[in-house]
Scaffold this active site. Structure first.
Site, mmCIF file in Angstrom:
data_model
loop_
_atom_site.group_PDB
_atom_site.id
_atom_site.type_symbol
_atom_site.label_atom_id
_atom_site.label_comp_id
_atom_site.label_asym_id
_atom_site.label_seq_id
_atom_site.Cartn_x
_atom_site.Cartn_y
_atom_site.Cartn_z
ATOM 1 N N ILE A 30 -13.608 -54.844 -76.080
ATOM 2 C CA ILE A 30 -13.710 -54.774 -77.542
ATOM 3 C C ILE A 30 -13.310 -56.101 -78.192
ATOM 4 C CG2 ILE A 30 -11.369 -53.962 -78.106
ATOM 5 C CD1 ILE A 30 -12.747 -51.756 -79.815
ATOM 6 N N HIS A 99 -7.283 -52.103 -64.454
ATOM 7 C CA HIS A 99 -8.628 -52.567 -64.806
ATOM 8 C C HIS A 99 -8.790 -54.003 -64.377
ATOM 9 C CE1 HIS A 99 -5.849 -53.116 -68.181
ATOM 10 N NE2 HIS A 99 -6.471 -54.258 -68.417
ATOM 11 N N MET A 100 -10.031 -54.330 -64.080
ATOM 12 C CA MET A 100 -10.400 -55.690 -63.726
ATOM 13 C C MET A 100 -11.193 -56.266 -64.889
ATOM 14 S SD MET A 100 -12.387 -56.804 -60.277
ATOM 15 C CE MET A 100 -10.945 -56.587 -59.235
HETATM 16 P P1 AMP Z 1 -4.956 -55.945 -70.535
HETATM 17 O O1 AMP Z 1 -4.323 -56.751 -71.644
HETATM 18 O O2 AMP Z 1 -5.142 -56.675 -69.255
HETATM 19 O O3 AMP Z 1 -4.234 -54.610 -70.359
HETATM 20 O O4 AMP Z 1 -6.430 -55.638 -71.005
HETATM 21 C C1 AMP Z 1 -6.771 -54.604 -71.875
HETATM 22 C C2 AMP Z 1 -8.124 -54.952 -72.437
HETATM 23 O O5 AMP Z 1 -8.687 -53.798 -73.008
HETATM 24 C C3 AMP Z 1 -8.065 -56.024 -73.532
HETATM 25 O O6 AMP Z 1 -8.892 -57.113 -73.153
HETATM 26 C C4 AMP Z 1 -8.593 -55.291 -74.758
HETATM 27 O O7 AMP Z 1 -9.362 -56.112 -75.605
HETATM 28 C C5 AMP Z 1 -9.403 -54.180 -74.148
HETATM 29 N N1 AMP Z 1 -9.557 -53.000 -74.987
HETATM 30 C C6 AMP Z 1 -8.607 -52.384 -75.724
HETATM 31 N N2 AMP Z 1 -9.124 -51.313 -76.359
HETATM 32 C C7 AMP Z 1 -10.439 -51.253 -76.014
HETATM 33 C C8 AMP Z 1 -11.513 -50.381 -76.336
HETATM 34 N N3 AMP Z 1 -11.360 -49.319 -77.163
HETATM 35 N N4 AMP Z 1 -12.740 -50.630 -75.815
HETATM 36 C C9 AMP Z 1 -12.915 -51.692 -75.005
HETATM 37 N N5 AMP Z 1 -11.944 -52.538 -74.626
HETATM 38 C C10 AMP Z 1 -10.721 -52.333 -75.136
#
Ligand code: AMP
Ligand code: ZN
Length: 113
Positions: A30, A99-100
């Site tokens: 996002i 997550h990757m």
């Molecule tokens: P991390 O900081 O490694 O935990 O990555 C989490 C990722 O999820 C970040 O890059 C966010 O931008 C992404 N993220 C958070 N909410 C959403 C969402 N609703 N849809 C898609 N990506 C998201």
């Protein structure tokens, strides 16, 4: 379960899904940090990299295999790309479902910030 990525997997929250199989879901980030920025998650809830068990090894390989396949599909496999998994607070993890990150379409510096 009160987990953002589980809700995306369950279709309770919308996302731009780019790949799905029985074990893995991939969707556009996002808040993209590159022209292509895809989040690849196991459908099984695992909170952090520290919680991986031996029975999960094939699943972790599937995340990486999916990243490489998506890099090829997006057309930047040969020029190169960045794959990142953040763990816990100092590692920059904000969503506690492993997550990757697959990022491509620009040059990345090393060491990462
Ligand atoms: P991390 O900081 O490694 O935990 O990555 C989490 C990722 O999820 C970040 O890059 C966010 O931008 C992404 N993220 C958070 N909410 C959403 C969402 N609703 N849809 C898609 N990506 C998201
Ligand atoms: Zn989850």
């Amino acid at each position: 379960m009160d987990c953002l990525f589980c809700k995306i997997i369950e279709r309770e929250i919308p996302a731009e899904i780019v790949f799905e199989d029985d074990e893995v879901l991939a969707f556009n980030d996002i808040n993209p940090q590159a022209p292509t920025h895809i989040v690849i998650v196991p459908k099984q809830h695992i909170a952090t990299l520290n919680d991986i068990e031996e029975r999960d090894l094939a699943l972790i390989g599937r995340l990486q295999y999916t990243a490489a396949a998506l890099a090829a599909e997006k057309g930047f496999a040969e020029e190169g790309y960045r794959v990142v998994m953040n763990c816990n607070e100092q590692g920059g993890q904000t969503v506690y479902h492993i997550h990757m990150h697959l990022m491509g379409g620009r040059r990345f510096i090393w060491p990462a910030g």
